[in-house]
Design an enzyme around this catalytic site. Structure first.
Site, PDB file in Angstrom:
ATOM      1  N   HIS A   1       9.958  12.649 -28.090  1.00 55.19           N
ATOM      2  CA  HIS A   1       8.978  13.507 -27.444  1.00 55.19           C
ATOM      3  C   HIS A   1       9.424  14.917 -27.237  1.00 55.19           C
ATOM      4  CE1 HIS A   1       6.168  14.228 -24.185  1.00 55.19           C
ATOM      5  NE2 HIS A   1       6.832  14.868 -23.573  1.00 55.19           N
TER       6      HIS A   1
ATOM      7  N   HIS B   1       1.621  19.835 -25.907  1.00 52.60           N
ATOM      8  CA  HIS B   1       1.580  18.458 -25.855  1.00 52.60           C
ATOM      9  C   HIS B   1       0.381  17.613 -26.695  1.00 52.60           C
ATOM     10  CE1 HIS B   1       4.579  19.018 -22.933  1.00 52.60           C
ATOM     11  NE2 HIS B   1       4.631  17.731 -22.469  1.00 52.60           N
TER      12      HIS B   1
ATOM     13  N   ARG C   1      -2.769  22.265 -13.457  1.00 53.48           N
ATOM     14  CA  ARG C   1      -1.641  21.545 -14.007  1.00 53.48           C
ATOM     15  C   ARG C   1      -1.769  21.184 -15.492  1.00 53.48           C
ATOM     16  NH1 ARG C   1       0.655  16.316 -10.563  1.00 53.48           N
ATOM     17  NH2 ARG C   1       2.133  15.693 -12.023  1.00 53.48           N
TER      18      ARG C   1
ATOM     19  N   GLU D   1      11.092  21.009 -22.923  1.00 55.41           N
ATOM     20  CA  GLU D   1      10.146  21.215 -21.764  1.00 55.41           C
ATOM     21  C   GLU D   1      10.616  22.207 -21.008  1.00 55.41           C
ATOM     22  OE1 GLU D   1       7.468  19.617 -21.071  1.00 55.41           O
ATOM     23  OE2 GLU D   1       7.491  17.794 -22.056  1.00 55.41           O
TER      24      GLU D   1
ATOM     25  N   GLU E   1      -6.820  18.497 -11.424  1.00 51.95           N
ATOM     26  CA  GLU E   1      -8.458  18.483 -11.693  1.00 51.95           C
ATOM     27  C   GLU E   1      -8.804  19.934 -11.555  1.00 51.95           C
ATOM     28  OE1 GLU E   1      -9.207  15.431  -8.667  1.00 51.95           O
ATOM     29  OE2 GLU E   1      -8.522  16.890  -7.129  1.00 51.95           O
TER      30      GLU E   1
ATOM     31  N   HIS F   1       1.848  15.220 -28.841  1.00 53.54           N
ATOM     32  CA  HIS F   1       1.821  13.630 -28.759  1.00 53.54           C
ATOM     33  C   HIS F   1       1.037  13.252 -30.306  1.00 53.54           C
ATOM     34  CE1 HIS F   1       1.259  14.094 -24.179  1.00 53.54           C
ATOM     35  NE2 HIS F   1       2.577  13.530 -24.465  1.00 53.54           N
TER      36      HIS F   1
ATOM     37  N   ASN G   1       0.531  20.841 -20.329  1.00 48.37           N
ATOM     38  CA  ASN G   1       0.072  20.145 -21.613  1.00 48.37           C
ATOM     39  C   ASN G   1       0.312  21.213 -22.852  1.00 48.37           C
ATOM     40  OD1 ASN G   1      -0.077  17.673 -20.660  1.00 48.37           O
ATOM     41  ND2 ASN G   1      -2.243  18.249 -20.076  1.00 48.37           N
TER      42      ASN G   1
ATOM     43  N   LYS H   1       3.065  11.525 -10.791  1.00 52.59           N
ATOM     44  CA  LYS H   1       2.343  10.865 -11.765  1.00 52.59           C
ATOM     45  C   LYS H   1       3.258   9.552 -12.204  1.00 52.59           C
ATOM     46  CE  LYS H   1      -0.370  14.119 -14.205  1.00 52.59           C
ATOM     47  NZ  LYS H   1      -0.795  14.918 -15.330  1.00 52.59           N
TER      48      LYS H   1
ATOM     49  N   ARG I   1       0.953  -1.461  -0.055  1.00 53.90           N
ATOM     50  CA  ARG I   1       0.023   0.017   0.024  1.00 53.90           C
ATOM     51  C   ARG I   1       0.648   1.232  -0.051  1.00 53.90           C
ATOM     52  NH1 ARG I   1      -2.813  -2.761   4.049  1.00 53.90           N
ATOM     53  NH2 ARG I   1      -4.748  -3.776   3.317  1.00 53.90           N
TER      54      ARG I   1
HETATM   55  N1  GLY Z   1       3.986  16.057 -17.351  1.00 51.17           N
HETATM   56  C1  GLY Z   1       2.972  16.831 -17.000  1.00 51.17           C
HETATM   57  C2  GLY Z   1       2.416  16.614 -15.756  1.00 51.17           C
HETATM   58  O1  GLY Z   1       3.258  16.067 -14.693  1.00 51.17           O
HETATM   59  O2  GLY Z   1       1.158  16.932 -15.141  1.00 51.17           O
END
Ligand code: GLY
Length: 358
Positions: free
Chosen positions: A265, A249, A242, A188, A238, A253, A246, A147, A125
């Site tokens: 990338h 991106h 964040r 980036e 959300e 992508h 993008n 992430k 966990r």
């Molecule tokens: N690479 C974009 C993020 O971490 O939200």
């Protein structure tokens, strides 16, 4: 001795942690582990090519804490982000009696960060996680923000938000990167300049080349600060904050996929940023001078700025499968000015086709 240039603190709801940025930090990993109360068992998850060069010094550093480490060698490439490799890692951890106080060290680029990070998030966990990013891309982006994921019938289908306990960013690791990979990471960095910190663009326009160590240290520190502030404001992606990361991106992508990943990338993000900026001009948000400035900076570092020979219909069909399409509409990050991005919820395929033909 090591040379610590800066420490970026990341304060999220789930965890607060430092990102140590400097030179020669790997040899003194024990210092950073003990500053953060990590001891017990360690698993070093990495690739053979990195283990061969740096494994010895990492293990001796861990031994100085009177701790042991097992090495888990994972093949290079996106294919390693699989359930199969994940269960092989779980087996090593169980066989070596890892417990809730044990630590996984993710040493590598984005693939290792994602895979070892997801292992740490799920084993017992959730156990301790140390990110040691070895590429510029991972240093300024994927090692921060939590992430983590593996692929399952699609990219990053099984994943979590799981922040590390600390990040150790050794800038010496960048010295052995192929120039194409280094420049790909700079895409980036340039994105942070466009979206969050315009000073990054001034530095890149005026610095000598190849980039001196102190300039690299400043760019990495500024980029990590940008990422940290955005993650703090919207850890779980959300709140439409964040998502600003993008920029470039969504079209990027699609370009990466349409080129069968021959365009890497960072290169695809470079092209994506140019077209998303052009779209911002076409839709009346942005002054065209910004596009010219962006193209000049990207070109200065050998990054591509146009789709050239790529099949535009192929790019558009990849775009239709993007995760960021919400209720069938394409969400794009557009620009009002440098440092001032906006989320546009309803960009039509027709306007993207038009801009790609420009
Ligand atoms: N690479 C974009 C993020 O971490 O939200």
């Amino acid at each position: 001795m090591f040379r610590l240039i800066s420490t970026v603190q990341v304060k999220t709801c789930s965890k607060c942690y430092p990102v140590y940025i400097g030179f020669n930090l790997l040899d003194f990993l024990n210092v950073f582990l003990s500053r953060n109360d990590l001891k017990g068992k360690f698993a070093l998850v990495s690739h053979k090519s990195l283990i061969d060069i740096y494994g010895g010094k990492i293990i001796s550093s861990i031994n100085r804490l009177d701790s042991d480490a097992v090495i888990i060698d994972v093949p290079e490439g996106e294919e390693s982000k699989s359930l199969n490799v994940l269960t092989q890692i779980y087996d090593v951890l169980v066989n070596n009696r890892f417990d809730r106080w044990s630590t996984i060290i993710a040493f590598g680029g984005g693939v290792i960060g994602d895979l070892a990070g997801f292992t740490a998030a799920t084993f017992m966990r959730g156990i301790n996680l140390v990110q040691i990013p070895s590429t510029l891309l991972a240093q300024v982006d994927s090692s921060i923000g939590g992430k983590v994921a593996i692929n399952y019938r699609g990219k990053n289908i099984i994943g979590a938000f799981y922040q590390p306990n600390l990040v150790v960013t050794d800038l010496n690791l960048l010295k052995s990167l192929p120039i194409r990979e280094f420049n790909s990471g700079l895409a980036e960095v340039i994105k942070y300049g466009v979206v969050v910190d315009p000073q990054i663009l001034n530095i890149l326009e005026n610095c000598s080349k190849p980039l001196p160590d102190d300039v690299i240290a400043e760019l990495v520190t500024r980029s990590c600060n940008c990422k940290a502030r955005i993650v703090e404001a919207d850890e779980r992606d959300e709140k439409d904050i964040r998502i600003m990361l993008n920029f470039g991106h969504t079209i990027g992508h699609a370009i990466e996929a349409a080129s069968n990943f021959k365009i890497n990338h960072g290169e695809a993000i470079a092209i994506g940023m140019v077209y998303e900026a052009k779209l911002s001009v076409m839709l009346g948000f942005l002054d065209v001078d910004v596009v010219d400035r962006l193209i000049n900076i990207l070109s200065r570092f050998g990054l591509p700025t146009s789709v050239n020979q790529l099949d535009i219909e192929r790019i558009l069909s990849s775009l239709r499968y993007d995760k960021k399409i919400k209720h069938g509409k394409i969400r794009l990050i557009l620009l009002k000015s440098i440092g001032n991005p906006i989320v546009h919820d309803d960009v039509s395929i027709g306007s993207i086709r038009k801009v790609l033909k420009m």
